[in-house]
Design a protein around this motif. Sequence first.
Motif, PDB file in Angstrom:
ATOM      1  N   THR A  89      39.143  34.961  52.942  1.00 38.46           N
ATOM      2  CA  THR A  89      38.698  35.336  51.603  1.00 38.46           C
ATOM      3  C   THR A  89      39.555  34.666  50.535  1.00 38.46           C
ATOM      4  O   THR A  89      39.035  34.191  49.513  1.00 38.46           O
ATOM      5  CB  THR A  89      38.752  36.871  51.441  1.00 38.46           C
ATOM      6  N   THR A  90      40.856  34.589  50.777  1.00 38.86           N
ATOM      7  CA  THR A  90      41.753  33.935  49.820  1.00 38.86           C
ATOM      8  C   THR A  90      41.425  32.452  49.710  1.00 38.86           C
ATOM      9  O   THR A  90      41.385  31.892  48.602  1.00 38.86           O
ATOM     10  CB  THR A  90      43.221  34.128  50.246  1.00 38.86           C
ATOM     11  N   ALA A  91      41.181  31.809  50.842  1.00 36.67           N
ATOM     12  CA  ALA A  91      40.832  30.388  50.826  1.00 36.67           C
ATOM     13  C   ALA A  91      39.522  30.161  50.073  1.00 36.67           C
ATOM     14  O   ALA A  91      39.407  29.233  49.258  1.00 36.67           O
ATOM     15  CB  ALA A  91      40.723  29.860  52.247  1.00 36.67           C
ATOM     16  N   HIS A  94      40.151  30.490  46.341  1.00 40.46           N
ATOM     17  CA  HIS A  94      40.804  29.294  45.776  1.00 40.46           C
ATOM     18  C   HIS A  94      39.804  28.160  45.607  1.00 40.46           C
ATOM     19  O   HIS A  94      39.828  27.446  44.585  1.00 40.46           O
ATOM     20  CB  HIS A  94      41.976  28.849  46.656  1.00 40.46           C
ATOM     21  N   LEU A  95      38.916  27.985  46.570  1.00 43.32           N
ATOM     22  CA  LEU A  95      37.895  26.939  46.453  1.00 43.32           C
ATOM     23  C   LEU A  95      36.949  27.216  45.287  1.00 43.32           C
ATOM     24  O   LEU A  95      36.594  26.308  44.529  1.00 43.32           O
ATOM     25  CB  LEU A  95      37.102  26.816  47.758  1.00 43.32           C
ATOM     26  N   THR A  96      36.569  28.481  45.151  1.00 43.31           N
ATOM     27  CA  THR A  96      35.680  28.853  44.050  1.00 43.31           C
ATOM     28  C   THR A  96      36.355  28.615  42.704  1.00 43.31           C
ATOM     29  O   THR A  96      35.732  28.099  41.763  1.00 43.31           O
ATOM     30  CB  THR A  96      35.258  30.330  44.181  1.00 43.31           C
ATOM     31  N   GLU A  97      37.634  28.986  42.586  1.00 38.27           N
ATOM     32  CA  GLU A  97      38.368  28.748  41.338  1.00 38.27           C
ATOM     33  C   GLU A  97      38.479  27.260  41.040  1.00 38.27           C
ATOM     34  O   GLU A  97      38.336  26.832  39.884  1.00 38.27           O
ATOM     35  CB  GLU A  97      39.773  29.373  41.431  1.00 38.27           C
ATOM     36  N   LYS A  98      38.718  26.474  42.077  1.00 38.51           N
ATOM     37  CA  LYS A  98      38.826  25.029  41.894  1.00 38.51           C
ATOM     38  C   LYS A  98      37.494  24.451  41.411  1.00 38.51           C
ATOM     39  O   LYS A  98      37.458  23.647  40.474  1.00 38.51           O
ATOM     40  CB  LYS A  98      39.244  24.361  43.209  1.00 38.51           C
ATOM     41  N   GLU A  99      36.382  24.865  42.013  1.00 42.66           N
ATOM     42  CA  GLU A  99      35.063  24.397  41.589  1.00 42.66           C
ATOM     43  C   GLU A  99      34.773  24.829  40.160  1.00 42.66           C
ATOM     44  O   GLU A  99      34.219  24.053  39.360  1.00 42.66           O
ATOM     45  CB  GLU A  99      33.983  24.938  42.528  1.00 42.66           C
TER      46      GLU A  99
END
Length: 111
Positions: A89-91, A94-99
């Motif tokens: 979930t954390t990974a 982080h991917l969603t925040e980066k996108e």
Amino acid sequence: MPLFGNTFSPKKTPPRKSASLSNLHSLDRSTREVDLKFENGQWIAETGISGAVDWREAQRLRRRNQQLEEENSLLRLKVDILLDMLSETTAESHLTEKELDELKSVSRRRK
């Protein structure tokens, strides 16, 4: 070369350590004096009812210990699964925040 001066004198060997396969040596003196029988890998006192009660209590405690060990194992497994889920979930977060940051930067460039 002396005829009797150099006599053969072998070194004394160190005493052997007794490597007993029995666990009777670990029992105290009063327990060793009681008649014992060997059942299921354990020494059990044959002292009648009190010995049987102690034996039953020991059996009950062994079963309870086994149950607790199994419960502990299950709980460790659950914690491992929860940690894996948290990591995943954390990974994803982080991917969603980066996108989202990339989309914001693209949006700013268009303005």
